[in-house]
Write a protein that holds these residues in place. Structure first.
Motif, PDB file in Angstrom:
ATOM      1  N   ALA A  12      35.256  -3.001 -36.473  1.00 33.14           N
ATOM      2  CA  ALA A  12      36.701  -3.166 -36.334  1.00 33.14           C
ATOM      3  C   ALA A  12      37.529  -3.682 -37.807  1.00 33.14           C
ATOM      4  N   LYS A  16      38.560  -2.065 -41.572  1.00 26.20           N
ATOM      5  CA  LYS A  16      39.816  -2.289 -41.667  1.00 26.20           C
ATOM      6  C   LYS A  16      39.675  -3.039 -43.079  1.00 26.20           C
ATOM      7  N   THR A  25      37.233   5.612 -37.226  1.00 25.11           N
ATOM      8  CA  THR A  25      37.511   4.147 -36.417  1.00 25.11           C
ATOM      9  C   THR A  25      38.663   3.665 -37.717  1.00 25.11           C
ATOM     10  N   LEU A  29      42.530   2.465 -37.114  1.00 21.39           N
ATOM     11  CA  LEU A  29      43.468   1.973 -37.717  1.00 21.39           C
ATOM     12  C   LEU A  29      44.689   1.851 -38.161  1.00 21.39           C
ATOM     13  N   VAL A  69      40.059  -1.890 -31.240  1.00 21.34           N
ATOM     14  CA  VAL A  69      40.475  -1.112 -32.629  1.00 21.34           C
ATOM     15  C   VAL A  69      41.980  -1.410 -32.640  1.00 21.34           C
ATOM     16  N   GLU A  72      43.517  -5.175 -33.006  1.00 22.16           N
ATOM     17  CA  GLU A  72      42.696  -5.610 -34.702  1.00 22.16           C
ATOM     18  C   GLU A  72      43.733  -4.615 -35.426  1.00 22.16           C
TER      19      GLU A  72
END
Length: 90
Positions: A12, A16, A25, A29, A69, A72
Motif C-alpha cells: 500500500a 501510494k 490498489t 488509494l 489500503v 494508508e
C-alpha cells in the motif's frame, strides 16, 4: 504470518509513493469514496459469511486488504495503530 500483513502494508505504501497504472490498489488509494465503500462492503460480506458459515476466510482477507489500503489512503500509520493497541494492554 505477520510477514504477510507487513507485505500488504508495504505494498500500500509503495503504491501510494510509486503509483502503477491500472493498479486496483492505486484506484483505492486515489478515490477515498470508493475505498470507504469497499471497506464497508467487505465488512458486510464478512458478517454475512460468518452468519451463513460460508467463505469466512476469503471475506476476512478482503477486509484486511481493503482496511490496510484505507488506512494508508487516509495517512493512518499502522505503527501508530500498533502503539495505540499497546497502550491498551492490561
Amino acid at each position: 504470518m505477520l510477514n504477510t500483513l507487513e507485505k500488504l502494508f508495504n505494498l500500500a505504501r509503495d503504491r501510494k509513493n510509486y503509483p502503477v497504472d491500472g493498479s486496483y490498489t492505486n484506484k483505492l488509494l486515489k478515490d477515498k469514496n470508493f475505498s470507504t465503500e469497499k471497506v464497508l462492503e467487505e465488512i458486510n460480506e464478512l458478517i454475512e459469511a460468518v452468519e451463513n458459515d460460508t467463505n469466512k476466510v476469503h471475506e476476512a482477507a478482503d477486509v484486511f486488504y481493503h482496511l490496510i489500503v484505507y488506512l494508508e489512503a487516509n495517512n493512518i500509520k499502522i505503527e501508530d495503530v500498533m502503539l495505540e493497541l499497546k497502550k491498551r494492554e492490561k
